[in-house]
Scaffold this motif. Structure first.
Motif, PDB file in Angstrom:
ATOM      1  N   GLN A   1     -23.617 -11.043 -38.365  1.00  0.00           N
ATOM      2  CA  GLN A   1     -25.033 -11.349 -38.627  1.00  0.00           C
ATOM      3  C   GLN A   1     -25.515 -10.676 -39.909  1.00  0.00           C
ATOM      4  O   GLN A   1     -26.331 -11.243 -40.636  1.00  0.00           O
ATOM      5  CB  GLN A   1     -25.891 -10.932 -37.426  1.00  0.00           C
TER       6      GLN A   1
ATOM      7  N   VAL B   1     -20.280 -19.768 -34.279  1.00  0.00           N
ATOM      8  CA  VAL B   1     -21.666 -20.245 -34.207  1.00  0.00           C
ATOM      9  C   VAL B   1     -22.296 -19.814 -32.882  1.00  0.00           C
ATOM     10  O   VAL B   1     -23.420 -19.296 -32.854  1.00  0.00           O
ATOM     11  CB  VAL B   1     -21.742 -21.779 -34.387  1.00  0.00           C
TER      12      VAL B   1
ATOM     13  N   PHE C   1     -24.897 -17.100 -34.316  1.00  0.00           N
ATOM     14  CA  PHE C   1     -26.178 -17.774 -34.496  1.00  0.00           C
ATOM     15  C   PHE C   1     -26.952 -17.733 -33.176  1.00  0.00           C
ATOM     16  O   PHE C   1     -27.369 -18.752 -32.637  1.00  0.00           O
ATOM     17  CB  PHE C   1     -25.954 -19.218 -34.964  1.00  0.00           C
TER      18      PHE C   1
ATOM     19  N   ALA D   1     -30.907 -16.371 -35.045  1.00  0.00           N
ATOM     20  CA  ALA D   1     -30.920 -17.627 -35.795  1.00  0.00           C
ATOM     21  C   ALA D   1     -32.061 -18.547 -35.363  1.00  0.00           C
ATOM     22  O   ALA D   1     -32.479 -19.406 -36.130  1.00  0.00           O
ATOM     23  CB  ALA D   1     -29.589 -18.359 -35.641  1.00  0.00           C
TER      24      ALA D   1
ATOM     25  N   CYS E   1     -31.697 -24.116 -36.868  1.00  0.00           N
ATOM     26  CA  CYS E   1     -31.848 -22.690 -37.186  1.00  0.00           C
ATOM     27  C   CYS E   1     -32.732 -22.459 -38.416  1.00  0.00           C
ATOM     28  O   CYS E   1     -32.826 -21.327 -38.896  1.00  0.00           O
ATOM     29  CB  CYS E   1     -30.478 -22.049 -37.395  1.00  0.00           C
TER      30      CYS E   1
END
Length: 193
Positions: free
Chosen positions: A69, A97, A101, A106, A157
């Motif tokens: 991140q 992902v 995310f 996200a 996102c």
């Protein structure tokens, strides 16, 4: 310009690695700072675990997710390079992902409405296929894959600028065609940085 490249291919000598090398070179020529995250090389664990959910709910981010991140936060442009397997991304990238995310990083929900938290970033996707591009275009698969990734992940996102290029029949085309693909990669990078 900070450029994060996320690469997902188990063969370090694949054409996808040639794409990554072209992306890095073109980015550096534009003056960008580049970081490459080769998911197989770093041994990224793609499995979203019950302990991840417990950590997120307690306000703690698992160390490996937090590290990725930080790379995403740093980036103004995020490029994904991967082969299409069964009309989707490899499991290791889907797991990236799923884990990186995450909710609260996200995206979030505000009064029941999704709100993307990665606004202001660009996403570039370079996908290689074994089948010819004409086949995927004719049966609508390119559009389906774009909808799933470009809209379903990145637009969701908050990333509004998404460019997605497909390079077909990679194992079967000539070296000249593959060189042309790399020229296209270079052009896309230089237009978007």
């Amino acid at each position: 310009m900070n450029h994060l490249v996320v690469f997902a291919h188990p063969n370090p000598k694949s054409f996808g690695k040639g794409i990554v090398d072209t992306v890095v070179k073109a980015s550096e020529e534009k003056g960008a700072s580049v970081r490459v995250r080769d998911l197989y090389q770093i041994g990224f664990d793609p499995i979203l675990k019950p302990s991840d959910f417990v950590a997120f709910q307690s306000g703690k981010v698992p160390e490996d997710i937090g590290a990725e991140q930080e790379h995403v936060k740093w980036a103004e442009v995020i490029t994904f390079v991967y082969p299409v397997w069964w009309t989707s991304m490899p499991a290791i990238l889907k797991g990236y992902v799923d884990r990186v995310f995450s909710y609260g990083f996200a995206y979030e929900y505000v009064e029941g409405t999704p709100n993307g938290l990665l606004k202001g970033k660009k996403a570039l996707l370079f996908s290689t296929t074994g089948a010819p591009s004409e086949m995927y275009a004719a049966n609508g698969m390119h559009n389906s894959m774009k909808q799933a990734t470009d809209q379903g992940i990145f637009n969701f996102c908050g990333i509004e600028q998404v460019s997605h290029a497909f390079f077909g029949a990679v194992p079967h085309v000539s070296d000249e065609v593959r060189k042309g693909y790399l020229k296209e990669v270079e052009k896309i990078i230089k237009e978007n940085l």
